[in-house]
Design a protein around this motif. Sequence first.
Motif, PDB file in Angstrom:
ATOM      1  N   ARG A  89      19.802 119.292  30.271  1.00 42.56           N
ATOM      2  CA  ARG A  89      19.744 119.734  28.873  1.00 42.56           C
ATOM      3  C   ARG A  89      18.490 120.560  28.612  1.00 42.56           C
ATOM      4  O   ARG A  89      18.530 121.597  27.931  1.00 42.56           O
ATOM      5  CB  ARG A  89      19.759 118.520  27.953  1.00 42.56           C
ATOM      6  N   ASP A  90      17.357 120.119  29.161  1.00 38.16           N
ATOM      7  CA  ASP A  90      16.105 120.842  28.939  1.00 38.16           C
ATOM      8  C   ASP A  90      16.138 122.235  29.567  1.00 38.16           C
ATOM      9  O   ASP A  90      15.529 123.179  29.044  1.00 38.16           O
ATOM     10  CB  ASP A  90      14.934 120.034  29.493  1.00 38.16           C
ATOM     11  N   ARG A  91      16.849 122.382  30.692  1.00 35.65           N
ATOM     12  CA  ARG A  91      16.992 123.718  31.291  1.00 35.65           C
ATOM     13  C   ARG A  91      17.781 124.631  30.361  1.00 35.65           C
ATOM     14  O   ARG A  91      17.484 125.821  30.237  1.00 35.65           O
ATOM     15  CB  ARG A  91      17.662 123.618  32.659  1.00 35.65           C
ATOM     16  N   VAL A  92      18.786 124.091  29.722  1.00 36.83           N
ATOM     17  CA  VAL A  92      19.560 124.877  28.752  1.00 36.83           C
ATOM     18  C   VAL A  92      18.652 125.276  27.582  1.00 36.83           C
ATOM     19  O   VAL A  92      18.660 126.438  27.138  1.00 36.83           O
ATOM     20  CB  VAL A  92      20.782 124.081  28.249  1.00 36.83           C
ATOM     21  N   LEU A  93      17.876 124.340  27.086  1.00 39.84           N
ATOM     22  CA  LEU A  93      16.988 124.641  25.970  1.00 39.84           C
ATOM     23  C   LEU A  93      15.983 125.739  26.335  1.00 39.84           C
ATOM     24  O   LEU A  93      15.703 126.646  25.525  1.00 39.84           O
ATOM     25  CB  LEU A  93      16.241 123.368  25.541  1.00 39.84           C
ATOM     26  N   ALA A  94      15.455 125.662  27.580  1.00 43.62           N
ATOM     27  CA  ALA A  94      14.485 126.687  28.015  1.00 43.62           C
ATOM     28  C   ALA A  94      15.134 128.061  28.050  1.00 43.62           C
ATOM     29  O   ALA A  94      14.530 129.072  27.632  1.00 43.62           O
ATOM     30  CB  ALA A  94      13.932 126.320  29.380  1.00 43.62           C
ATOM     31  N   ARG A  95      16.364 128.116  28.533  1.00 48.06           N
ATOM     32  CA  ARG A  95      17.037 129.420  28.615  1.00 48.06           C
ATOM     33  C   ARG A  95      17.346 129.961  27.226  1.00 48.06           C
ATOM     34  O   ARG A  95      17.213 131.165  26.971  1.00 48.06           O
ATOM     35  CB  ARG A  95      18.307 129.280  29.435  1.00 48.06           C
ATOM     36  N   LEU A  96      17.775 129.079  26.322  1.00 41.29           N
ATOM     37  CA  LEU A  96      18.077 129.518  24.963  1.00 41.29           C
ATOM     38  C   LEU A  96      16.817 130.034  24.272  1.00 41.29           C
ATOM     39  O   LEU A  96      16.872 130.991  23.481  1.00 41.29           O
ATOM     40  CB  LEU A  96      18.694 128.358  24.169  1.00 41.29           C
ATOM     41  N   GLU A  97      15.674 129.419  24.573  1.00 45.97           N
ATOM     42  CA  GLU A  97      14.429 129.917  24.009  1.00 45.97           C
ATOM     43  C   GLU A  97      14.042 131.259  24.637  1.00 45.97           C
ATOM     44  O   GLU A  97      13.608 132.173  23.928  1.00 45.97           O
ATOM     45  CB  GLU A  97      13.312 128.891  24.245  1.00 45.97           C
ATOM     46  N   ARG A  98      14.255 131.359  25.948  1.00 41.98           N
ATOM     47  CA  ARG A  98      13.872 132.592  26.653  1.00 41.98           C
ATOM     48  C   ARG A  98      14.659 133.790  26.146  1.00 41.98           C
ATOM     49  O   ARG A  98      14.124 134.899  26.027  1.00 41.98           O
ATOM     50  CB  ARG A  98      14.075 132.396  28.161  1.00 41.98           C
ATOM     51  N   PHE A  99      15.917 133.598  25.834  1.00 47.66           N
ATOM     52  CA  PHE A  99      16.745 134.716  25.374  1.00 47.66           C
ATOM     53  C   PHE A  99      16.761 134.839  23.857  1.00 47.66           C
ATOM     54  O   PHE A  99      17.530 135.632  23.304  1.00 47.66           O
ATOM     55  CB  PHE A  99      18.171 134.567  25.904  1.00 47.66           C
ATOM     56  N   GLY A 100      15.951 134.064  23.171  1.00 48.57           N
ATOM     57  CA  GLY A 100      15.828 134.199  21.725  1.00 48.57           C
ATOM     58  C   GLY A 100      16.996 133.657  20.938  1.00 48.57           C
ATOM     59  O   GLY A 100      17.157 133.998  19.757  1.00 48.57           O
ATOM     60  N   VAL A 101      17.820 132.821  21.561  1.00 51.33           N
ATOM     61  CA  VAL A 101      18.953 132.239  20.823  1.00 51.33           C
ATOM     62  C   VAL A 101      18.442 131.234  19.805  1.00 51.33           C
ATOM     63  O   VAL A 101      18.882 131.203  18.649  1.00 51.33           O
ATOM     64  CB  VAL A 101      19.944 131.584  21.803  1.00 51.33           C
ATOM     65  N   TRP A 102      17.492 130.362  20.228  1.00 51.20           N
ATOM     66  CA  TRP A 102      16.862 129.414  19.321  1.00 51.20           C
ATOM     67  C   TRP A 102      15.362 129.642  19.334  1.00 51.20           C
ATOM     68  O   TRP A 102      14.782 130.062  20.353  1.00 51.20           O
ATOM     69  CB  TRP A 102      17.174 127.972  19.732  1.00 51.20           C
ATOM     70  N   SER A 103      14.712 129.352  18.253  1.00 49.68           N
ATOM     71  CA  SER A 103      13.275 129.568  18.135  1.00 49.68           C
ATOM     72  C   SER A 103      12.515 128.504  18.933  1.00 49.68           C
ATOM     73  O   SER A 103      13.049 127.420  19.210  1.00 49.68           O
ATOM     74  CB  SER A 103      12.868 129.486  16.660  1.00 49.68           C
ATOM     75  N   PRO A 104      11.275 128.772  19.307  1.00 52.93           N
ATOM     76  CA  PRO A 104      10.461 127.781  20.025  1.00 52.93           C
ATOM     77  C   PRO A 104      10.314 126.471  19.258  1.00 52.93           C
ATOM     78  O   PRO A 104      10.271 125.391  19.862  1.00 52.93           O
ATOM     79  CB  PRO A 104       9.118 128.478  20.199  1.00 52.93           C
ATOM     80  N   GLU A 105      10.250 126.542  17.921  1.00 55.26           N
ATOM     81  CA  GLU A 105      10.101 125.322  17.134  1.00 55.26           C
ATOM     82  C   GLU A 105      11.355 124.439  17.247  1.00 55.26           C
ATOM     83  O   GLU A 105      11.254 123.218  17.402  1.00 55.26           O
ATOM     84  CB  GLU A 105       9.856 125.666  15.664  1.00 55.26           C
ATOM     85  N   VAL A 106      12.522 125.078  17.195  1.00 50.29           N
ATOM     86  CA  VAL A 106      13.771 124.329  17.324  1.00 50.29           C
ATOM     87  C   VAL A 106      13.866 123.692  18.697  1.00 50.29           C
ATOM     88  O   VAL A 106      14.231 122.518  18.851  1.00 50.29           O
ATOM     89  CB  VAL A 106      14.977 125.248  17.053  1.00 50.29           C
ATOM     90  N   VAL A 107      13.532 124.442  19.708  1.00 54.19           N
ATOM     91  CA  VAL A 107      13.602 123.930  21.076  1.00 54.19           C
ATOM     92  C   VAL A 107      12.614 122.792  21.280  1.00 54.19           C
ATOM     93  O   VAL A 107      12.913 121.769  21.916  1.00 54.19           O
ATOM     94  CB  VAL A 107      13.367 125.065  22.084  1.00 54.19           C
TER      95      VAL A 107
END
Length: 778
Positions: free
Chosen positions: A220-238
């Motif tokens: 799950r954390d790998r998914v969160l890191a990728r979503l943050e890297r591509f700007g899908v979710w903000s760093p605060e959300v992640v």
Amino acid sequence: MSRAAAGAFIRRHPRWSLLFALCALLWALDRLFPPPLPSGNDGFIVLARDGSPLRAWPGSDGAWRYPVTPAEVSPRYIEALLGYEDRGFRWHPGVNPASLARAAWQWASTGRIVSGGSTLTMQVARILEPVPRTPRGKLRQIVRALQLEWRLSKDDILTLYLNHAPMGGIVEGVEMASRAYLGKPSRELSHAEAALLATLPRAPSRLRPDRAPQAAQAARDRVLARLERFGVWSPEVVADARIEPVIAQRLQGAWLAPLAAERLRGQARRAGSAGLTRVASTLDRELQATVERLLADRASVLPPRVSIAALVVDAATLEVRAYAGSADFADNARGAHVDMVRGVRSPGSALKPFLYAMALDDGLIHSESLLIDAPQAFGGYQPGNFQADFSGPVSVSEALQRSLNVPAVDLLDQIGPARFAARLTEGGIKPRIATGEQPNLSLILGGAGVTLEELVGGYRALAAGGVAGKPRLTPDAPIEEARLMSEGAAWIVRDILEGGGHPDRPFVEGGGAAPLAWKTGTSFGFRDAWAVGVSGRYALGVWLGRPDGTPNPGFFGANVAAPLLKDIAAALPHEVVPSRERPATVQPVDICWPLGTAAADTPAPLCHRRRSAWSLTGAVPPTRPDRIDGSSLRQTVWIDPASGLRTVPGCGHGQPRDTARWPTLLQPWLAGWLPADQRVPDWQPGCAPAGGAPAATLRIVGLNDASRLRPAPHQRHVSLQLAVRGAQGPVYWLLDGRRVTPDAGGKLLLTESGAHRLTVMDEGGRHHSVAFTVDAPP
């Protein structure tokens, strides 16, 4: 276009012709080898009214699914899925050339597959048609992805993924995974939960959150890191999502309302439904669970093979809120799979409220009309009460509350069994009578079969202004209603069942828990025990017995079904209960016994008992004459002033007196109950007309008035030899108002010491009583 013109076009435009031929070939191949889209039995699920699953059936492949559309899933999950798996899903034609090129280069450089380069469409293709992870398999997957894009919209392809993505074990699809692991619908997923379910299909067995929470959290954390890297979710959300631990409940097959779900599934099958199907029900999940728990608790102390059924219906909408067809769906010994909500069984006395309502509407009675609870024969039919005793004079309210049989049979005899059965049928209660038979007087005591569903739908009339209805299991089911009684009759009957039906009693209602208006029923031989009623806005009922119809001695409605009904009523949703408004057609009126007329119209000497009654549409029907003496209950009699005895004109010095006569069959109960000045005196010797003193010819033989009996030494009972002189036809023996039957030799054993009264009656209404005392054993 002619053949020559077509040939000329091909010669002038060879490239267009080749393209046309290629397209035609691809079209033909697509039709010859279509993608394996889901079809047939792909699963079935029944939902509670809040959308939570009650019972599910797997698809033909054994997988459990909960069908949803993209609009029903949390946008967070859609963002996590597309942001992690396929950011170009909305624009690519099924394959992403850049991703494929990258995957091919990695394979050529390392000699193994590092990433598959698959789009979401290609993953759907692999789910529908598994292929080996080889170049040839990948090529087949690409072809299938192109076919899917050709045939379906992007939302259709996404829907296939949402419902068929592997989520571990037999669970497929995001909704089933969300409810199975997280205990919530997918529309309520947090960012962390959305990321978890987005990565689960990559390794569903290795990442199952209920078995490997640490591995699942790392993925799950790998998914969160990728979503943050591509700007899908903000760093605060992640950052907030990373804090949330992975906690999943273990998979379990808990079912609710299994027989109701089975019923809905059968209806869907008959309607021709196929594929991945979900059916919304009207059931309240919390109330359903409570009712099933109450039934299971009660079943644990019942004898083997005894089952229970219960039904709760919202009287306002006819929607079923709780449906339990058996006591315990896991206990086959109790007929777990037999749905007794729909089982046809004898209702015992549970139909009596409808009879009294019909008599009110016909103007035959008011709520305190004088009825006769005494031994009677109706064309050879001799009903008795459940407790085998008789009470003599009773009111309509007392007869209904105490479920007395003889007054009900007497009333049905006046209305007509066929007419009553027709009214029940019109109201949705369909009495099942043996083929070739006609409704008879036994109908009111359980001489026909009905279902719990029909009874609850009928009792709904007491809470809906007299209109009965068919309970509905689905929100889109049509509303089927029929008037069973008038609004006023429904109000009076409900008032009787709630608190006795007396206008002069303290009546406090509103602002608290809803009172329960209920009636029990016990079928012949203790085969069926019932309790049905209304509470607030709900109609509810309970049946208890053995599905195979064998008896349960000692089990009757009042001692086994009624307590459970009260427990269910107490578990109904708490709500402020407004006062029930009394219809304008219902008015209080004081009446007088024995005439039954309004007190305002009855001379004081003729008003032996004053009672407060509910009158419907202003009708105050008088007491009906008894079957023995059809003359008026209001008479002029001649009394000798010297002796106080009854005479006739010309015999002595009689003087006329206006008097009220009680029905003949009630005479044995009047002694000691009615003051002497209110009773019609006995005849003066020599002054009775022919046939004027029939009771004088009927006598108990062998036991005198004021006798004192003592048990023999070493005995704890006395033996009475019952005999009678002057009887015409069958006789009835009453001991202290309770019907008794001597043995073949005419003997009756008494074990209770103290004062007793023995009464004998014949079918002509003649009677004789003696009072005696039994001493305690020495």
